[in-house]
Design a protein around this motif. Structure first.
Motif, PDB file in Angstrom:
ATOM      1  N   UNK A 149     -16.923  30.355 -45.391  1.00 50.08           N
ATOM      2  CA  UNK A 149     -16.435  28.985 -45.600  1.00 50.08           C
ATOM      3  C   UNK A 149     -17.160  28.019 -44.673  1.00 50.08           C
ATOM      4  N   UNK A 150     -17.305  28.402 -43.414  1.00 49.67           N
ATOM      5  CA  UNK A 150     -17.935  27.509 -42.448  1.00 49.67           C
ATOM      6  C   UNK A 150     -19.407  27.283 -42.768  1.00 49.67           C
ATOM      7  N   UNK A 151     -20.016  28.226 -43.476  1.00 44.47           N
ATOM      8  CA  UNK A 151     -21.424  28.070 -43.811  1.00 44.47           C
ATOM      9  C   UNK A 151     -21.676  26.905 -44.760  1.00 44.47           C
ATOM     10  N   UNK A 152     -20.622  26.336 -45.342  1.00 48.75           N
ATOM     11  CA  UNK A 152     -20.806  25.141 -46.170  1.00 48.75           C
ATOM     12  C   UNK A 152     -21.492  24.028 -45.386  1.00 48.75           C
ATOM     13  N   UNK A 153     -21.328  24.018 -44.054  1.00 50.00           N
ATOM     14  CA  UNK A 153     -21.966  23.000 -43.220  1.00 50.00           C
ATOM     15  C   UNK A 153     -23.480  23.073 -43.255  1.00 50.00           C
ATOM     16  N   UNK A 154     -24.085  24.174 -42.789  1.00 48.58           N
ATOM     17  CA  UNK A 154     -25.546  24.261 -42.839  1.00 48.58           C
ATOM     18  C   UNK A 154     -26.105  24.252 -44.252  1.00 48.58           C
ATOM     19  N   UNK A 155     -25.313  24.762 -45.215  1.00 46.40           N
ATOM     20  CA  UNK A 155     -25.780  24.729 -46.594  1.00 46.40           C
ATOM     21  C   UNK A 155     -25.894  23.289 -47.087  1.00 46.40           C
ATOM     22  N   UNK A 156     -24.946  22.440 -46.711  1.00 43.89           N
ATOM     23  CA  UNK A 156     -25.022  21.025 -47.082  1.00 43.89           C
ATOM     24  C   UNK A 156     -26.257  20.366 -46.467  1.00 43.89           C
ATOM     25  N   UNK A 157     -26.550  20.712 -45.210  1.00 48.13           N
ATOM     26  CA  UNK A 157     -27.752  20.180 -44.562  1.00 48.13           C
ATOM     27  C   UNK A 157     -28.995  20.618 -45.317  1.00 48.13           C
ATOM     28  N   UNK A 158     -29.012  21.879 -45.733  1.00 46.60           N
ATOM     29  CA  UNK A 158     -30.165  22.386 -46.469  1.00 46.60           C
ATOM     30  C   UNK A 158     -30.352  21.640 -47.783  1.00 46.60           C
ATOM     31  N   UNK A 159     -29.244  21.358 -48.476  1.00 46.40           N
ATOM     32  CA  UNK A 159     -29.329  20.649 -49.756  1.00 46.40           C
ATOM     33  C   UNK A 159     -29.854  19.234 -49.563  1.00 46.40           C
ATOM     34  N   UNK A 160     -29.290  18.508 -48.595  1.00 42.44           N
ATOM     35  CA  UNK A 160     -29.686  17.115 -48.382  1.00 42.44           C
ATOM     36  C   UNK A 160     -31.094  16.994 -47.816  1.00 42.44           C
ATOM     37  N   UNK A 161     -31.571  18.027 -47.113  1.00 39.06           N
ATOM     38  CA  UNK A 161     -32.881  17.951 -46.482  1.00 39.06           C
ATOM     39  C   UNK A 161     -33.995  18.467 -47.377  1.00 39.06           C
ATOM     40  N   UNK A 162     -33.673  19.147 -48.464  1.00 40.73           N
ATOM     41  CA  UNK A 162     -34.689  19.748 -49.318  1.00 40.73           C
ATOM     42  C   UNK A 162     -35.311  18.708 -50.236  1.00 40.73           C
TER      43      UNK A 162
END
Length: 297
Positions: free
Chosen positions: A102-115
């Motif tokens: 669940x907490x990994x949603x944080x870095x995953x969101x960063x990855x999406x916005x930065x890609x």
């Protein structure tokens, strides 16, 4: 090109090392410290000792620091403290692997916005699929504690902020950002831990265990993550950290005897494939020769 590969490989290895240390230390903390001093006390000892260890080792006061950099370090450290406290609070009622996922949603969101490239989104989608298989969706999801889910989600927000603020201080030496960031995080969580656990924090056995947990799950991972953030794009760092739920599940098997299902094994394979694919394609893009026209310009 040969000179670039080792340079890129080191931050990738730093992420893997950080995840391994973090998951091992967190498993130890949940098993040994939670029954004695709770999640709040455990977080206080973890960050308090980690800050003391890094301050003594790095001695950041020897170098001058600009005022605007101090503000950035304060934000980085505050989000680190909030992230750690929220995550440990979620572990009171959630399984380790589920809380991490669940907490990994944080870095995953960063990855999406930065890609910026379609291939990047492909690796992210693969990681999301793996995380979806790891989470007990459907009937089992109803048994998860809503408060634990809320703490894990809040920790996800903290993790996303942690990555972004970490990039802001990436130009500074790790000998400054790691100890000062941990010190600010300790200032955030230690009062909470003291208010909750009180004199139980002073037990010799608790202090000794807390020192070990701080070293393994905080001091070493923070230093390794800052090194990786300094040398990797945010989307690569965010996708590579998708390894953490997989490592958490594997450590639960080794340390706690939890047997993985076939679906969980498939999920881990998908997440590891996404992480390795993101790293390899980013390395290939970085190592691509510069066109002659660009060189001339």
């Amino acid at each position: 090109m040969s000179a670039q590969r080792p340079t890129f490989l080191l931050p990738i290895l730093a992420i893997l090392g950080s995840i391994a240390f973090l998951c091992t230390g967190t498993s130890w903390a949940k098993h040994s410290l939670f029954p004695e001093i709770g999640a709040q006390g455990t977080t206080a000892l973890r960050l308090g000792f980690a800050a003391a260890l890094m301050l003594l080792f790095w001695r950041p006061w020897r170098a001058p620091i600009a005022r605007h950099d101090l503000r950035s370090i304060a934000l980085y450290g505050a989000t680190l403290g909030v992230m750690c406290l929220s995550f440990y609070l979620s572990l009171r009622t959630l399984p380790f692997g589920v809380a991490v996922a669940i907490q990994f949603a944080g870095p995953l969101s960063v990855a999406v916005w930065s890609s910026r490239r379609p291939l990047d989104y492909g690796w992210i989608a693969l990681a999301v699929l793996g995380l979806g298989l790891l989470l007990p969706l459907g009937h089992d999801m109803n048994t998860l504690n809503p408060t634990g889910i809320a703490y894990a989600a809040f920790g996800a927000i903290g993790w996303a902020c942690y990555i972004n603020f970490g990039k802001r201080v990436g130009h500074l030496p790790i000998s400054i950002t790691a100890p000062l960031g941990a010190a600010v995080a300790a200032l955030v969580v230690v009062p909470v831990g003291v208010a909750h656990a009180g004199a139980a924090l002073l037990s010799p056995s608790v202090l000794l265990t807390g020192l070990g947990v701080a070293l393994i799950s905080c001091a070493i991972p923070i230093s390794l993550e800052l090194f990786a953030l300094k040398h990797l794009p945010k989307h690569v760092f965010g996708t590579m950290t998708s390894m953490e739920p997989a490592v958490a599940a594997l450590l639960a098997l080794v340390l706690l005897g939890e047997v993985l299902s076939f679906t969980q094994c498939v999920a881990i394979a998908l997440i590891m494939t996404a992480s390795m694919g993101c790293a390899l394609t980013a390395q290939a893009r970085r190592a691509k020769p510069v066109p002659a026209v660009a060189e001339a310009a």
